[in-house]
Design a protein around this motif. Structure first.
Motif, mmCIF file in Angstrom:
data_model
loop_
_atom_site.group_PDB
_atom_site.id
_atom_site.type_symbol
_atom_site.label_atom_id
_atom_site.label_comp_id
_atom_site.label_asym_id
_atom_site.label_seq_id
_atom_site.Cartn_x
_atom_site.Cartn_y
_atom_site.Cartn_z
ATOM 1 N N GLY A 141 6.997 3.105 0.968
ATOM 2 C CA GLY A 141 6.677 1.865 0.276
ATOM 3 C C GLY A 141 6.648 0.686 1.223
ATOM 4 N N TRP A 165 2.141 -4.102 -3.419
ATOM 5 C CA TRP A 165 3.182 -3.183 -2.949
ATOM 6 C C TRP A 165 2.515 -1.853 -2.647
ATOM 7 N N VAL A 167 2.328 1.931 -2.024
ATOM 8 C CA VAL A 167 3.160 3.084 -2.395
ATOM 9 C C VAL A 167 2.446 4.346 -1.913
ATOM 10 N N ALA A 182 6.960 3.490 -7.969
ATOM 11 C CA ALA A 182 5.910 2.628 -8.512
ATOM 12 C C ALA A 182 6.442 1.769 -9.652
ATOM 13 N N ALA A 185 8.395 -1.135 -8.247
ATOM 14 C CA ALA A 185 7.490 -2.157 -7.724
ATOM 15 C C ALA A 185 6.903 -2.997 -8.855
ATOM 16 N N SER A 190 5.130 -6.799 -8.831
ATOM 17 C CA SER A 190 4.023 -6.527 -7.923
ATOM 18 C C SER A 190 2.946 -5.679 -8.592
ATOM 19 N N VAL A 192 0.568 -2.257 -7.539
ATOM 20 C CA VAL A 192 0.720 -1.104 -6.647
ATOM 21 C C VAL A 192 -0.631 -0.702 -6.071
#
Length: 336
Positions: A141, A165, A167, A182, A185, A190, A192
């Motif tokens: 991440g 973010w 991932v 996820a 995040a 955020s 993803v």
């Protein structure tokens, strides 16, 4: 996954709003390293309803976090034993030079826990994870956010709001830990972006690590002009050198582990600058550079993200499908 928004990569805060995750129970989170990113993550996770605690090597940093009401200890084995007992998601949030030591302790005290990190490079972290036998539960991440400040005092629970973010969707990634990462995040605010480690590292060399190098060079150029140059400096110089105020050790920890990709893009940039120098010398013109740069900035401003709606973790070819979607600008804003 369900469609919710379409956003612009240039103006995420205006048109891209993360949708709160619903229904699923929030698994505990153990953050190892409570500086700017890790501490902000701990604040955001606890604020979103997670049971969270952390570890910090600095006793002063741990005390500061406890003074603000957060369960942060200088005792790494104790933090990891609690993670093992609670089946927590462990987040490695230390600079790259400290990652190996942290992973060694994870392998000793909490090897069965789901594991992620927020380090700015992914390939070296993944290699270290596999060296310690932790690959089965690992998901890379990287939240694309930060400031020039550091330490617990700089932490902000809104740091990840409307940020991207990354991932990881590398071969071998399992659906359960991926979903936990996820979801964390998303709950931190955020969006993803699914990406594999090598492609992530090449991309951030261009849009994160190279800007650090250029900012340092620009700051040096300004200072070399003496007091007059610095006295005349205004917005262009201020904005262009912002990240040069980051602590030098932190800049090195960010950039040097990605040296291969950074060297490639530095060579490319030096070629562009060399061509601009030659054009200026021969024709007194910067037309090629400034027009191409302007067009590139306009492309960034107008780039559109689209919502990934048709891939579910664990489905056949889900890793390959998410990777391809991320390459095309797809993002995830919620998990059903």
């Amino acid at each position: 996954m369900a469609a919710t928004v379409v956003g612009s990569s240039g103006n995420v805060e205006v048109v891209c709003q993360s949708v709160p995750v619903t229904s699923a129970k929030k698994a505990p989170v153990c953050v190892l390293g409570t500086g700017l990113i890790g501490g902000s993550l701990l604040r955001a996770a606890v604020g979103a309803g997670y049971d969270g605690w952390g570890y910090n090597r600095s006793a002063a940093g741990a005390r500061a976090a406890r003074a603000d009401g957060f369960a942060v200890t200088e005792d790494l084995p104790a933090a990891l034993q609690r993670a093992a007992d609670a089946d927590a998601l462990i987040v490695v949030a230390v600079p790259m030079p400290a990652v190996d030591h942290i992973l060694s302790s994870v392998a000793t005290f909490a090897p069965q826990c789901a594991l992620t990190d927020v380090v700015s490079v992914k390939t070296p972290v993944a290699a270290a994870v596999h060296k310690h036998g932790l690959g089965a539960r690992y998901v890379g991440g990287h939240p694309m956010t930060g400031t020039a400040e550091s330490g617990w005092a700089a932490t902000d629970p809104d740091l990840f709001r409307d940020a991207v973010w990354a991932v990881g969707v590398d071969v071998g990634t399992r659906a359960d830990p991926w979903t936990r990462v996820a979801r964390l995040a998303l709950d931190c605010g955020s969006v993803v972006v699914p990406v594999v480690a090598e492609e992530h590292d090449r991309a951030v060399a261009r849009i994160s690590h190279l800007p650090h190098v250029l900012a340092e060079a620009l700051a040096l150029s300004g200072a070399s002009g003496g007091d007059l140059a610095l006295g005349l400096a205004a917005g262009s110089f201020r904005d262009g050198t912002r990240v040069a105020s980051t602590a030098p050790d932190m800049v090195r920890a960010i950039c040097e582990p990605n040296s291969d990709a950074l060297l490639d893009v530095l060579e490319e940039t030096l070629t562009v600058l060399g061509a601009a120098r030659d054009s200026l010398r021969a024709e007194n013109s910067l037309v090629d550079l400034v027009e191409a740069g302007h067009d590139a900035r306009q492309r960034y401003e107008s780039a559109r993200r689209w919502e990934i709606t048709d891939v579910r973790p664990g489905d056949h070819h889900w890793l390959e499908d998410l990777r391809a979607a991320g390459q095309r600008g797809g993002v995830i804003t919620r998990l059903d």
